[in-house]
Design an enzyme around this catalytic site. Structure first.
Site, PDB file in Angstrom:
ATOM      1  N   ARG A 126      -5.538  -4.223  -0.389  1.00 47.94           N
ATOM      2  CA  ARG A 126      -6.111  -4.651  -1.746  1.00 47.94           C
ATOM      3  C   ARG A 126      -4.772  -5.040  -2.544  1.00 47.94           C
ATOM      4  O   ARG A 126      -4.657  -5.797  -3.404  1.00 47.94           O
ATOM      5  CB  ARG A 126      -6.840  -3.627  -2.483  1.00 47.94           C
ATOM      6  CG  ARG A 126      -8.280  -3.685  -2.131  1.00 47.94           C
ATOM      7  CD  ARG A 126      -9.174  -2.476  -2.782  1.00 47.94           C
ATOM      8  NE  ARG A 126      -8.536  -1.024  -2.378  1.00 47.94           N
ATOM      9  CZ  ARG A 126      -9.240  -0.112  -2.916  1.00 47.94           C
ATOM     10  NH1 ARG A 126     -10.193  -0.154  -3.904  1.00 47.94           N
ATOM     11  NH2 ARG A 126      -8.570   1.144  -2.327  1.00 47.94           N
ATOM     12  N   CYS A 155      -2.454   0.471  -3.478  1.00 49.73           N
ATOM     13  CA  CYS A 155      -4.189   0.748  -3.676  1.00 49.73           C
ATOM     14  C   CYS A 155      -4.247   1.985  -2.657  1.00 49.73           C
ATOM     15  O   CYS A 155      -3.486   3.014  -3.040  1.00 49.73           O
ATOM     16  CB  CYS A 155      -4.899  -0.304  -2.992  1.00 49.73           C
ATOM     17  SG  CYS A 155      -4.422  -0.896  -1.297  1.00 49.73           S
TER      18      CYS A 155
END
Length: 283
Positions: free
Chosen positions: A246, A241
């Protein structure tokens, strides 16, 4: 019959937490993107970890080393036999990041509370501002198993065709295209260039959660979402990410829910790769 979660021991629901939060061997840990959220109210008995200061080495920009992990867990009253349940805001971004690091250092029983902080609050369950008193322990961690961690060199090898791996870019489409350098609600900084690693497939992390309560989607829905875009788990798979939190969420989905055997998380992600001189990118 519904498909089963590959590692059900890695996930608990809010009912389980409500029933077992006060068990002697259970330690609840809240890890939020908003580092002030814990002080505003948390699950009774939960301790708080600050991801900016306690889940990375701020000098070397690295994950915690063994000694730092031992200090963090020991000061949190955790023993190797503890059941650690992590949860947080933003549908568990940094809870899964904590899970990933704890597994690197060999903690046997770590679980993510499905839906995280938002689900607990939406159900009207109790919150407190009281910080629990913990008795420090002497924690001994395993040597790090880095088989779930991808590095800059790994990613450059994939991008240049020297090695082969499926890549999942879990950022928003505008980040993947190079229009944004960060999520729209965060500062636009961290890398010198926008775009994505050549060959990566864009499957935003939000694809994996239910919109109404942030819980993970069914195994069947997750299989359709990832396998439908060629992320089958038949070979190595790496998620990335902007900074690695994430993508730890997607790593958790692929490895713990779908049971893919060879999944890594690129900690550093686009903030590192997008600033490497000479690294190939696509827009």
């Amino acid at each position: 019959m519904a498909a089963q979660v590959a590692h059900p021991e890695s996930i608990v629901d809010t009912d389980w937490v409500a029933e077992h939060a006060s068990d002697d061997n259970v330690v609840l840990v809240e890890v939020d993107v908003d580092t002030e959220a814990y002080e505003q109210g948390h699950i009774p008995g939960a301790i708080g970890w600050n991801w900016t200061t306690q889940l990375n080495d701020t000098v070397t920009r690295d994950i915690l080393n063994k000694e730092q992990v031992e200090c963090l867990l020991g000061s949190s009253g955790i023993t190797p036999d503890s059941t650690i349940v992590v949860y947080g805001d933003n549908n568990n971004w940094f809870a899964t990041y904590a899970f990933w690091q704890l597994k690197i250092y060999g903690h046997a029983d770590v679980r993510v509370m499905d839906g995280g902080r938002i689900k607990w609050v939406s159900e009207g369950r109790d919150l407190t501002t009281d910080v629990p008193s913990v008795e420090a322990t002497s924690y001994t961690a395993s040597d790090p198993d880095l088989s779930t961690r991808a590095t800059r060199d790994d990613m450059l090898g994939i991008a240049r065709g020297e090695t082969s791996s499926a890549m999942v870019d879990v950022r928003a489409p505008a980040e993947f295209s190079g229009e944004l350098l960060a999520p729209a609600n965060l500062p636009q900084e961290g890398s010198q260039r926008g775009g994505h690693i050549p060959g990566a497939t864009n499957i935003p992390w939000l694809t994996a959660v239910n919109e109404d309560d942030g819980t993970f989607k069914s195994v069947e829905d997750l299989q359709a979402a990832y396998q439908g875009k060629g992320i089958t788990g038949d070979g190595p798979t790496v998620a990335y990410c902007r900074i690695g939190e994430r993508s730890s969420h997607t790593w958790f989905v692929l490895s713990q829910i779908l049971g893919y055997d060879n999944v890594t998380n690129y900690d550093g992600s686009w903030t590192e790769y997008g600033s490497i001189v000479g690294a190939p990118i696509e827009k």
